[in-house]
Design a protein around this motif. Sequence first.
Motif, PDB file in Angstrom:
ATOM      1  N   PHE A 246       0.830  -1.211   0.000  1.00 59.79           N
ATOM      2  CA  PHE A 246       0.000   0.000   0.000  1.00 59.79           C
ATOM      3  C   PHE A 246       0.862   1.257   0.000  1.00 59.79           C
ATOM      4  CE2 PHE A 246      -1.894   3.357   2.669  1.00 59.79           C
ATOM      5  CZ  PHE A 246      -2.906   3.767   1.814  1.00 59.79           C
ATOM      6  N   MET A 247       1.899   1.297   0.842  1.00 63.48           N
ATOM      7  CA  MET A 247       2.738   2.495   0.917  1.00 63.48           C
ATOM      8  C   MET A 247       3.599   2.660  -0.327  1.00 63.48           C
ATOM      9  SD  MET A 247       3.772   2.819   4.925  1.00 63.48           S
ATOM     10  CE  MET A 247       4.148   1.107   5.140  1.00 63.48           C
ATOM     11  N   ALA A 248       4.071   1.549  -0.908  1.00 66.43           N
ATOM     12  CA  ALA A 248       4.820   1.647  -2.158  1.00 66.43           C
ATOM     13  C   ALA A 248       3.934   2.201  -3.273  1.00 66.43           C
ATOM     14  CB  ALA A 248       5.376   0.282  -2.551  1.00 66.43           C
ATOM     15  N   GLY A 249       2.683   1.740  -3.320  1.00 65.69           N
ATOM     16  CA  GLY A 249       1.760   2.286  -4.323  1.00 65.69           C
ATOM     17  C   GLY A 249       1.447   3.742  -4.089  1.00 65.69           C
ATOM     18  N   LEU A 250       1.336   4.163  -2.827  1.00 65.55           N
ATOM     19  CA  LEU A 250       1.068   5.573  -2.520  1.00 65.55           C
ATOM     20  C   LEU A 250       2.217   6.462  -2.967  1.00 65.55           C
ATOM     21  CD1 LEU A 250      -0.961   7.488  -1.153  1.00 65.55           C
ATOM     22  CD2 LEU A 250       0.289   7.145   0.981  1.00 65.55           C
ATOM     23  N   CYS A 251       3.442   5.944  -2.871  1.00 65.60           N
ATOM     24  CA  CYS A 251       4.605   6.722  -3.310  1.00 65.60           C
ATOM     25  C   CYS A 251       4.717   6.758  -4.835  1.00 65.60           C
ATOM     26  CB  CYS A 251       5.887   6.131  -2.725  1.00 65.60           C
ATOM     27  SG  CYS A 251       5.991   6.189  -0.931  1.00 65.60           S
ATOM     28  N   GLY A 252       4.306   5.686  -5.525  1.00 72.52           N
ATOM     29  CA  GLY A 252       4.511   5.606  -6.966  1.00 72.52           C
ATOM     30  C   GLY A 252       3.330   5.966  -7.814  1.00 72.52           C
ATOM     31  N   VAL A 253       2.145   6.187  -7.226  1.00 77.51           N
ATOM     32  CA  VAL A 253       0.967   6.508  -8.019  1.00 77.51           C
ATOM     33  C   VAL A 253       1.047   7.938  -8.553  1.00 77.51           C
ATOM     34  CG1 VAL A 253      -0.436   7.439  -6.145  1.00 77.51           C
ATOM     35  CG2 VAL A 253      -1.541   6.197  -8.032  1.00 77.51           C
ATOM     36  N   ARG A 254       0.355   8.189  -9.640  1.00 76.77           N
ATOM     37  CA  ARG A 254       0.325   9.542 -10.208  1.00 76.77           C
ATOM     38  C   ARG A 254      -0.279  10.525  -9.227  1.00 76.77           C
ATOM     39  NH1 ARG A 254      -2.813   8.446 -15.576  1.00 76.77           N
ATOM     40  NH2 ARG A 254      -3.774  10.382 -14.837  1.00 76.77           N
ATOM     41  N   LYS A 255       0.201  11.761  -9.278  1.00 78.49           N
ATOM     42  CA  LYS A 255      -0.232  12.753  -8.297  1.00 78.49           C
ATOM     43  C   LYS A 255      -1.731  13.004  -8.342  1.00 78.49           C
ATOM     44  CE  LYS A 255       4.185  15.221  -8.054  1.00 78.49           C
ATOM     45  NZ  LYS A 255       4.879  16.526  -8.221  1.00 78.49           N
ATOM     46  N   ASP A 256      -2.319  13.006  -9.556  1.00 79.15           N
ATOM     47  CA  ASP A 256      -3.741  13.285  -9.659  1.00 79.15           C
ATOM     48  C   ASP A 256      -4.605  12.104  -9.210  1.00 79.15           C
ATOM     49  OD1 ASP A 256      -2.684  11.895 -11.835  1.00 79.15           O
ATOM     50  OD2 ASP A 256      -4.385  12.402 -13.107  1.00 79.15           O
ATOM     51  N   LEU A 257      -3.968  10.938  -8.978  1.00 75.43           N
ATOM     52  CA  LEU A 257      -4.715   9.761  -8.542  1.00 75.43           C
ATOM     53  C   LEU A 257      -4.407   9.381  -7.092  1.00 75.43           C
ATOM     54  CD1 LEU A 257      -4.346   7.492 -11.709  1.00 75.43           C
ATOM     55  CD2 LEU A 257      -6.292   8.918 -11.072  1.00 75.43           C
ATOM     56  N   CYS A 258      -3.707  10.246  -6.376  1.00 78.27           N
ATOM     57  CA  CYS A 258      -3.326   9.932  -4.991  1.00 78.27           C
ATOM     58  C   CYS A 258      -4.549   9.764  -4.097  1.00 78.27           C
ATOM     59  CB  CYS A 258      -2.424  11.032  -4.437  1.00 78.27           C
ATOM     60  SG  CYS A 258      -0.703  10.887  -4.944  1.00 78.27           S
ATOM     61  N   ALA A 259      -5.493  10.710  -4.187  1.00 72.77           N
ATOM     62  CA  ALA A 259      -6.680  10.645  -3.323  1.00 72.77           C
ATOM     63  C   ALA A 259      -7.543   9.423  -3.615  1.00 72.77           C
ATOM     64  CB  ALA A 259      -7.489  11.933  -3.460  1.00 72.77           C
ATOM     65  N   PRO A 260      -7.896   9.139  -4.893  1.00 67.10           N
ATOM     66  CA  PRO A 260      -8.666   7.906  -5.145  1.00 67.10           C
ATOM     67  C   PRO A 260      -7.937   6.641  -4.708  1.00 67.10           C
ATOM     68  CG  PRO A 260      -8.748   9.351  -7.053  1.00 67.10           C
ATOM     69  CD  PRO A 260      -7.739   9.927  -6.126  1.00 67.10           C
ATOM     70  N   TYR A 261      -6.633   6.593  -4.939  1.00 66.95           N
ATOM     71  CA  TYR A 261      -5.869   5.402  -4.531  1.00 66.95           C
ATOM     72  C   TYR A 261      -5.867   5.251  -3.016  1.00 66.95           C
ATOM     73  CZ  TYR A 261      -1.919   2.349  -3.553  1.00 66.95           C
ATOM     74  OH  TYR A 261      -1.133   1.338  -3.063  1.00 66.95           O
ATOM     75  N   ALA A 262      -5.662   6.359  -2.297  1.00 66.09           N
ATOM     76  CA  ALA A 262      -5.621   6.288  -0.835  1.00 66.09           C
ATOM     77  C   ALA A 262      -6.955   5.814  -0.271  1.00 66.09           C
ATOM     78  CB  ALA A 262      -5.246   7.647  -0.260  1.00 66.09           C
ATOM     79  N   LEU A 263      -8.070   6.266  -0.859  1.00 68.86           N
ATOM     80  CA  LEU A 263      -9.379   5.869  -0.362  1.00 68.86           C
ATOM     81  C   LEU A 263      -9.682   4.403  -0.677  1.00 68.86           C
ATOM     82  CD1 LEU A 263     -11.482   9.050  -1.231  1.00 68.86           C
ATOM     83  CD2 LEU A 263     -10.716   8.313   1.020  1.00 68.86           C
ATOM     84  N   ARG A 264      -9.445   4.013  -1.918  1.00 72.61           N
ATOM     85  CA  ARG A 264      -9.815   2.651  -2.316  1.00 72.61           C
ATOM     86  C   ARG A 264      -8.824   1.612  -1.791  1.00 72.61           C
ATOM     87  NH1 ARG A 264     -11.212   4.135  -8.663  1.00 72.61           N
ATOM     88  NH2 ARG A 264     -12.943   5.576  -8.203  1.00 72.61           N
ATOM     89  N   ALA A 265      -7.546   1.826  -2.108  1.00 70.41           N
ATOM     90  CA  ALA A 265      -6.546   0.854  -1.656  1.00 70.41           C
ATOM     91  C   ALA A 265      -6.399   0.881  -0.138  1.00 70.41           C
ATOM     92  CB  ALA A 265      -5.205   1.150  -2.321  1.00 70.41           C
ATOM     93  N   GLY A 266      -6.521   2.070   0.460  1.00 67.10           N
ATOM     94  CA  GLY A 266      -6.438   2.150   1.913  1.00 67.10           C
ATOM     95  C   GLY A 266      -7.581   1.412   2.592  1.00 67.10           C
ATOM     96  N   GLY A 267      -8.775   1.534   2.049  1.00 68.67           N
ATOM     97  CA  GLY A 267      -9.915   0.802   2.604  1.00 68.67           C
ATOM     98  C   GLY A 267      -9.741  -0.701   2.482  1.00 68.67           C
ATOM     99  N   ALA A 268      -9.260  -1.142   1.301  1.00 68.19           N
ATOM    100  CA  ALA A 268      -9.031  -2.583   1.108  1.00 68.19           C
ATOM    101  C   ALA A 268      -7.938  -3.100   2.043  1.00 68.19           C
ATOM    102  CB  ALA A 268      -8.659  -2.851  -0.347  1.00 68.19           C
ATOM    103  N   ALA A 269      -6.864  -2.325   2.197  1.00 67.53           N
ATOM    104  CA  ALA A 269      -5.782  -2.741   3.093  1.00 67.53           C
ATOM    105  C   ALA A 269      -6.254  -2.799   4.542  1.00 67.53           C
ATOM    106  CB  ALA A 269      -4.601  -1.781   2.954  1.00 67.53           C
ATOM    107  N   ALA A 270      -7.039  -1.811   4.973  1.00 69.26           N
ATOM    108  CA  ALA A 270      -7.557  -1.815   6.347  1.00 69.26           C
ATOM    109  C   ALA A 270      -8.467  -3.013   6.590  1.00 69.26           C
ATOM    110  CB  ALA A 270      -8.304  -0.519   6.623  1.00 69.26           C
TER     111      ALA A 270
END
Length: 663
Positions: A536-560
């Motif tokens: 999850f943290m590697a993806g947060l560092c490597g994801v495109r800047k404009d997709l940071c918020a959607p990734y954090a919400l979706r991937a963060g929810g799945a990881a939690a």
Amino acid sequence: MSLCLYLLRNSNITILYMKLMNVVKTFSGIFYWARLPGFVAFGGVSAGICAAKLFFARFQGFALESSLYIKLLFLTMIFSAAAGILYRRRRLKTVFFVICGVTLFAGSELKLRSFYREMEAAGEHTQLFTLTVRISSPVAEAFSSYRFRGKVMSAEGAEIGRLLKNKTLQITSRGPVPPYGMITVQGRYAAPRPAAGPFGFDQREHFAVSGIHGNFTVSRIISGGAGDTSALPLTKTGPLTDKISHALRIRAHNVIGKANNADARAIFHAAFLNEREHLTQPLCVLFRKSGIFHLLAISGFHAALLYSAIYIMLGFCAIPPKYRTLISLAALWCYLFFIGFIPSLFRATVMLTFFCVSMMLQRKNHAVHSLGIAGFFWLCISPHSLFAPGFQLSFTATAGIVLMQPVFNALTCALSSKIRNKPAQFLAGRALSPFWLSVTAAAATAPTLLYHFGALSLYGILFNVIAIPLMSAAMWLFFAGLILSPIGFLSGLAIRGAEKILELQIYLAKFCEHFTMSEVVVPNVTALQLFVMSIFMAGLCGVRKDLCAPYALRAGGAAALILAVTALYSSMQAKTEVVEFNRAGATINVIIHRDNNAWIIAQGRRNDIGQLRTRELEQLLYRKNIKQVPLFLVSEEAESEAHEFTFSTGFNPRIVALRRGEA
């Protein structure tokens, strides 16, 4: 037309290819890192070392009798590393670096195993060894003994001389020894001990990381000791570098001695001289619970403070910036040689050198590239360091700050843009920046901390915002006290100011004891949980800047969700555990019940039981989050001294003597 028909017939391949390209575009940062030579070198060597480590863990008795094979492995390592550096194709570079990592670790491990086997055979014929060693570390006095590292220059006996020459040993002496120079001693050699149980201290792995080849207990100092008439000539003939290093340490000790508070002196000893023997157990526990234990370990933070202090001081002398940079870097490298090649300081020195040289040459240099180069060269020096907590924490914290900080800074900019008041917008940005720094460092090091220590400090996420500036101010005043040491009044004034700041820091750290959730202990962290957190943290560092918020919400929810389900499953499957610790003269059995209470049964000699308790047992009680120890059974030999078996974790068990023949 034929191309269109082919694509229609192979529509599944086309869809798969398009999805793959979307993933590449989404996580463009990760694929950009993969093109950096430093990242490729570090990743390839790390993968090779991990593969070799798994092989040796599976075949623990594997060894090679002939040293020719070990030399061939190191020769292969050199050629594969050179090929990886010279080749331009990334796939070939990766393959060569993986081969480099495998042969590097295999050669080092086989060499150590061969050495320990030959020393064991030599010890069967000769119990006492006579060695001439050069003291290569500060002499630490603790528990009425003197401990230091010594490099063996010669030894009695051709076989022992061949095995131990130029090897570094950890030496313990009851008698006083000179601070540096050459001494001749007689004593017993002992190979480093592996961990006696889970979560215990693995001395063998620690020695492999530090380049130490065993323990040596001195029974008699033949020449060079403090009570010998030849001590003074031997000390004077020591290397010039040792004399300079000792003189600088004495100067630093004199400056530190001007502080009245013992805890403040211990912090200065640990944070500047890497002398941790002055730290008390309550102080270490307090700094661990408050999440600021990293301030006691020399790292990039201290390197940056030292560099900036020298750079600013040279600015008052009207020296051009280019020469100020070179002088500051030279001083930082001298400090590295003075302290010793520890991973965190080495990494910070290499990264800062690459950054400053790139700025001087007006060339761009990505931080991941510099971090990878520093890690690659350090692993070439010490491949076992890849599995050491200090190495992992140093590199993960730096990577998290470098890669995750821009993500949170972008969030700060988005929040600040909604504030209309310019001063309020400026203050919001300044206030959130140190907080995000603490959050990124805590998040990046969370998997490593959970794996090695099983605990996270939530209090430290907030407290680091205050503790880091306080420590910076204290260290700056300490540097001023060192520089002004010829002027006793000004030096003492600076040290008194630094002492007051550290007293304030210790006072604020004690507030963590009033919060039940200041430190979260996770008794049974699983590999799946650590993997999910890291991905999850590697993806947060490597994801495109404009997709940071959607990734954090979706991937963060799945990881939690995954973390919660696995934690619930682990708690449902909890059973009564029985853990055993074995030592030459003692055995400790721990029965851990489902209600997080534990019974302890200890048999053997009192001193051996005490060492097992401090080095192995207390780590287990801490990692398993044991609430109470209602019963502590000790053997008849140790029953008379049972009142001395106190736990630093605060347990006060009912001690019962275990008579002979009782289970």
